[in-house]
Design a protein around this motif. Structure first.
Motif, short mmCIF file in Angstrom:
data_model
loop_
_atom_site.label_atom_id
_atom_site.label_comp_id
_atom_site.label_asym_id
_atom_site.label_seq_id
_atom_site.Cartn_x
_atom_site.Cartn_y
_atom_site.Cartn_z
N THR A 59 0.83 -1.20 0.00
CA THR A 59 0.00 0.00 0.00
C THR A 59 0.87 1.25 0.00
O THR A 59 0.63 2.20 -0.76
CB THR A 59 -0.93 0.01 1.23
OG1 THR A 59 -1.71 -1.18 1.22
CG2 THR A 59 -1.86 1.21 1.21
N ALA A 60 1.90 1.24 0.83
CA ALA A 60 2.82 2.39 0.85
C ALA A 60 3.51 2.54 -0.50
O ALA A 60 3.65 3.65 -1.04
CB ALA A 60 3.86 2.21 1.96
N LEU A 61 3.92 1.41 -1.07
CA LEU A 61 4.59 1.44 -2.38
C LEU A 61 3.64 2.03 -3.43
O LEU A 61 4.03 2.91 -4.22
CB LEU A 61 5.00 0.01 -2.78
CG LEU A 61 5.66 -0.15 -4.14
CD1 LEU A 61 6.93 0.68 -4.25
CD2 LEU A 61 5.97 -1.63 -4.43
N ALA A 62 2.40 1.57 -3.42
CA ALA A 62 1.42 2.10 -4.38
C ALA A 62 1.27 3.60 -4.17
O ALA A 62 1.24 4.38 -5.12
CB ALA A 62 0.08 1.40 -4.22
N GLY A 63 1.20 4.01 -2.91
CA GLY A 63 1.08 5.44 -2.61
C GLY A 63 2.24 6.22 -3.22
O GLY A 63 2.04 7.24 -3.87
N LEU A 64 3.45 5.71 -3.05
CA LEU A 64 4.61 6.42 -3.60
C LEU A 64 4.56 6.46 -5.12
O LEU A 64 4.88 7.48 -5.75
CB LEU A 64 5.91 5.76 -3.13
CG LEU A 64 6.18 5.84 -1.62
CD1 LEU A 64 7.42 5.02 -1.25
CD2 LEU A 64 6.34 7.29 -1.17
N LEU A 65 4.14 5.35 -5.74
CA LEU A 65 4.02 5.31 -7.20
C LEU A 65 2.98 6.31 -7.70
O LEU A 65 3.04 6.77 -8.83
CB LEU A 65 3.65 3.90 -7.67
CG LEU A 65 4.73 2.83 -7.52
CD1 LEU A 65 4.15 1.44 -7.70
CD2 LEU A 65 5.86 3.07 -8.52
N LEU A 66 2.01 6.60 -6.84
CA LEU A 66 0.95 7.55 -7.20
C LEU A 66 1.27 8.94 -6.65
O LEU A 66 0.39 9.80 -6.53
CB LEU A 66 -0.40 7.06 -6.69
CG LEU A 66 -0.82 5.66 -7.17
CD1 LEU A 66 -2.15 5.25 -6.55
CD2 LEU A 66 -0.90 5.61 -8.68
N ASN A 67 2.53 9.16 -6.33
CA ASN A 67 3.00 10.48 -5.87
C ASN A 67 2.30 10.96 -4.60
O ASN A 67 2.09 12.16 -4.40
CB ASN A 67 2.83 11.52 -6.98
CG ASN A 67 3.55 11.14 -8.25
OD1 ASN A 67 4.77 11.15 -8.28
ND2 ASN A 67 2.81 10.75 -9.28
N PRO A 71 1.38 9.64 5.56
CA PRO A 71 1.26 10.34 6.85
C PRO A 71 1.96 9.54 7.97
O PRO A 71 2.13 8.33 7.85
CB PRO A 71 -0.25 10.38 7.10
CG PRO A 71 -0.88 10.06 5.79
CD PRO A 71 0.09 9.21 5.05
N PRO A 72 2.36 10.24 9.04
CA PRO A 72 3.10 9.58 10.11
C PRO A 72 2.29 8.50 10.83
O PRO A 72 2.86 7.62 11.46
CB PRO A 72 3.46 10.72 11.07
CG PRO A 72 2.58 11.87 10.67
CD PRO A 72 2.23 11.68 9.24
N LEU A 285 10.20 2.76 5.65
CA LEU A 285 9.90 3.50 4.42
C LEU A 285 11.04 3.39 3.40
O LEU A 285 10.80 3.30 2.20
CB LEU A 285 9.63 4.97 4.73
CG LEU A 285 8.21 5.27 5.23
CD1 LEU A 285 8.10 6.72 5.68
CD2 LEU A 285 7.18 4.95 4.14
N ALA A 286 12.26 3.36 3.92
CA ALA A 286 13.41 3.24 3.02
C ALA A 286 13.36 1.90 2.28
O ALA A 286 13.65 1.82 1.09
CB ALA A 286 14.71 3.37 3.81
N GLN A 287 12.95 0.87 3.01
CA GLN A 287 12.78 -0.46 2.38
C GLN A 287 11.76 -0.41 1.26
O GLN A 287 11.92 -1.01 0.21
CB GLN A 287 12.26 -1.46 3.42
CG GLN A 287 13.31 -2.25 4.15
CD GLN A 287 12.60 -3.25 5.08
OE1 GLN A 287 11.42 -3.55 4.94
NE2 GLN A 287 13.34 -3.77 6.03
N VAL A 288 10.67 0.29 1.54
CA VAL A 288 9.62 0.40 0.53
C VAL A 288 10.12 1.20 -0.67
O VAL A 288 9.92 0.82 -1.82
CB VAL A 288 8.35 1.04 1.12
CG1 VAL A 288 7.31 1.30 0.04
CG2 VAL A 288 7.77 0.15 2.22
N ARG A 289 10.81 2.30 -0.37
CA ARG A 289 11.31 3.16 -1.46
C ARG A 289 12.27 2.41 -2.37
O ARG A 289 12.32 2.66 -3.57
CB ARG A 289 12.01 4.39 -0.89
CG ARG A 289 11.09 5.60 -0.85
CD ARG A 289 11.82 6.87 -0.44
NE ARG A 289 11.02 7.56 0.54
CZ ARG A 289 11.32 7.65 1.83
NH1 ARG A 289 12.45 7.13 2.30
NH2 ARG A 289 10.51 8.28 2.64
#
Ligand code: ADP
Ligand code: ZN
Ligand code: MG
Length: 474
Positions: A59-67, A71-72, A285-289
């Protein structure tokens, strides 16, 4: 009066995890009904959900792909309603603290790049599937508790076609990003379509009509075309529209009213007491990035910029990642990337399709293609001979140089030999030779063809042309 459409989509996508969202049952399609179930996903009393870490990461990965921003703090809530396909009588979702917010998707549309803002992409769970038989109904709970991401767009979409392109772009990003297989046949993508119309240029939003649970992109497009026309018609004939939910009847090609719209307070959302809020750490988050990919559109634009590829070529590479990777591996630093692209897009793809093989099965090393391109470029072989070399190289894996040698495919660039061929052809065809002398330029092509034939296709065609002209004019 002119009207314009305003459209926002809520897209549900099944995440590509091995197990379900709160239990260890497999997340798999096609198993016999009610075999991938356990007390947790059946909602039996006394069980506790355990979050699927990979679903959180995807989900986090998808969020990053969708710019989007992450949130914390995010949390899970219960959305309460009764429906036979939902064993717990509530769905776990994210209400006011979603995992990702405020992004956008860009895609090509109408000759430019369109941007649709993403309100949020949150994590929830899927429900079971109802089946209706002749005398009874049944529910298959295999899908209950499968991780589902809901991607909510802002009402930035202005036409049925734009909605269609948005969905295709979204799917391409999520598939290439490894978030979801987005297999439509397996129901992995489902869409709620929100649409209103308003006087052209108005800033206010009209009454929102929601078309529920669409499972094909072309269906979304057709439903929107119908619904936009219907709403405009209602307003034109002096009627009013009220917020409501409709169903798309794919066979009849119409939407019909299901119910007037429910509101959030109908669901009595409250935080799930069994689940802790989620606070992604910087390391997590770094892992996801680290799993981020270059977005398909960005890659297409880069291929055009860096390698001078035409849009059509870049588009094919954009949607075929393995082929694109193969191309870039060869084209980086190459003199003529377009020639490499041609071999891949015209020859290699066709042969792979004909032989039912994939890039992983290639018998020749990638460097052989570079060698082949070089042999054509330095005129060692003609382009027709190159086709033969490619076919042989594809079938046997032998090197182009070896094939050229064995089959005697090297072009004759030896001027003396070509002069001899030309003399012979001019002597044998005095008619066309005279035609050329008297100004019929096209006659040269015929003579050239004869020389090529005589040399069994090996004469360097550029030299042949030059020598023939010189002899005929001299
Ligand atoms: P709800 O509270 O009913 O779920 P939201 O405001 O959260 O409604 O919006 C749900 C979806 O509907 C979003 O994709 C949003 O962009 C879209 N939407 C909201 N208002 C309108 C409207 N007036 N016309 C078309 N789409 C709309
Ligand atoms: Zn289970
Ligand atoms: Mg909403």
């Amino acid at each position: 009066m002119e009207y314009e459409a305003v459209i926002g989509l809520e897209t549900h996508v099944q995440l590509k995890t091995r197990s379900k969202m709160w239990c260890a049952c497999p997340n798999e399609f096609g198993a016999p009904p009610n075999t991938n179930v356990c007390p947790v996903c059946l909602g039996l009393p006394g069980v506790l959900p355990v979050p699927n870490e990979e679903a959180l990461r995807l989900t986090a990965l998808a969020g990053l792909l969708l710019n989007c921003q992450i949130p914390p703090r995010a949390k899970f809530d219960r959305k309460n309603y009764f429906y036979p396909d939902m064993p717990k009588n509530y769905q776990i979702t994210q209400y006011d603290l979603p995992s990702t917010v405020n992004g956008f998707v860009e895609f090509e549309f109408n000759g430019g790049v369109a941007r649709v803002r993403i309100t949020r992409a949150h994590l929830e769970e899927d429900v079971g599937k109802s089946f209706h038989f002749e005398r009874t109904s049944g529910v298959d709970f295999n899908r209950a508790g499968v991780p589902l991401m809901e991607i909510v767009s802002e009402p930035d979409i202005t036409s049925a076609d734009m909605a269609y392109e948005y969905l295709n772009a979204l799917k391409e990003i999520l598939v290439q990003g490894g978030v979801s297989d987005c297999d439509m046949e397996k129901g992995m993508v489902r869409c709620d379509v929100n649409v209103s119309v308003r006087p052209k240029g108005s800033r206010e939003l009209g009454a929102k009509i929601e078309i529920k649970n669409m499972n094909s992109f072309s269906g979304v497009r057709r439903a929107l075309e119908y619904e936009i026309a219907r709403q405009i018609e209602v307003l034109r004939s002096g009627g009013t529209l009220t917020q409501s939910t409709r169903r798309w009847d794919d066979v009849a090609g119409v939407t019909e009213e299901m119910r007037t719209k429910e509101y959030a307070h109908d669901y009595r959302y409250f935080p799930d007491p069994d689940l802790m809020p989620v606070a992604p750490s910087e390391a997590w988050l770094a892992q996801v990035r680290a799993r981020l990919i270059e977005l398909p559109l960005a890659r297409k634009q880069r291929l055009m910029r860096d390698y001078g590829l035409p849009a059509g070529d870049a588009e094919v590479f954009k949607s075929n990642v393995p082929l694109c990777n193969y191309f870039e591996r060869l084209a980086r630093g190459a003199k003529n990337p377009k020639a490499i692209a041609n071999w891949l897009l015209n020859n290699l793809q066709a042969r792979l399709a004909e032989t039912g093989t994939s890039l992983d099965d290639l018998k020749f090393p990638p460097e052989s293609l570079l060698e082949l391109v070089a042999l054509v470029e330095n005129r060692t072989i003609s382009s027709s001979a190159a086709q033969q070399v490619f076919a042989e190289m594809f079938d046997t894996g032998r090197s182009p140089a070896l094939i050229v040698q064995e089959k005697g495919l090297a072009q004759v660039s030896d001027t003396a030999a070509i002069e001899k061929f030309c003399d012979e052809v001019i002597a044998a065809h005095p008619g066309p030779a005279n035609d050329f002398r008297s100004g019929k330029a096209a006659a040269l092509n015929f003579l050239k063809g004869q020389v090529m034939k005589l040399s069994k296709g090996r004469a360097n065609p550029v030299l042949v042309g030059e020598i023939l002209e010189r002899k005929l004019k001299g």
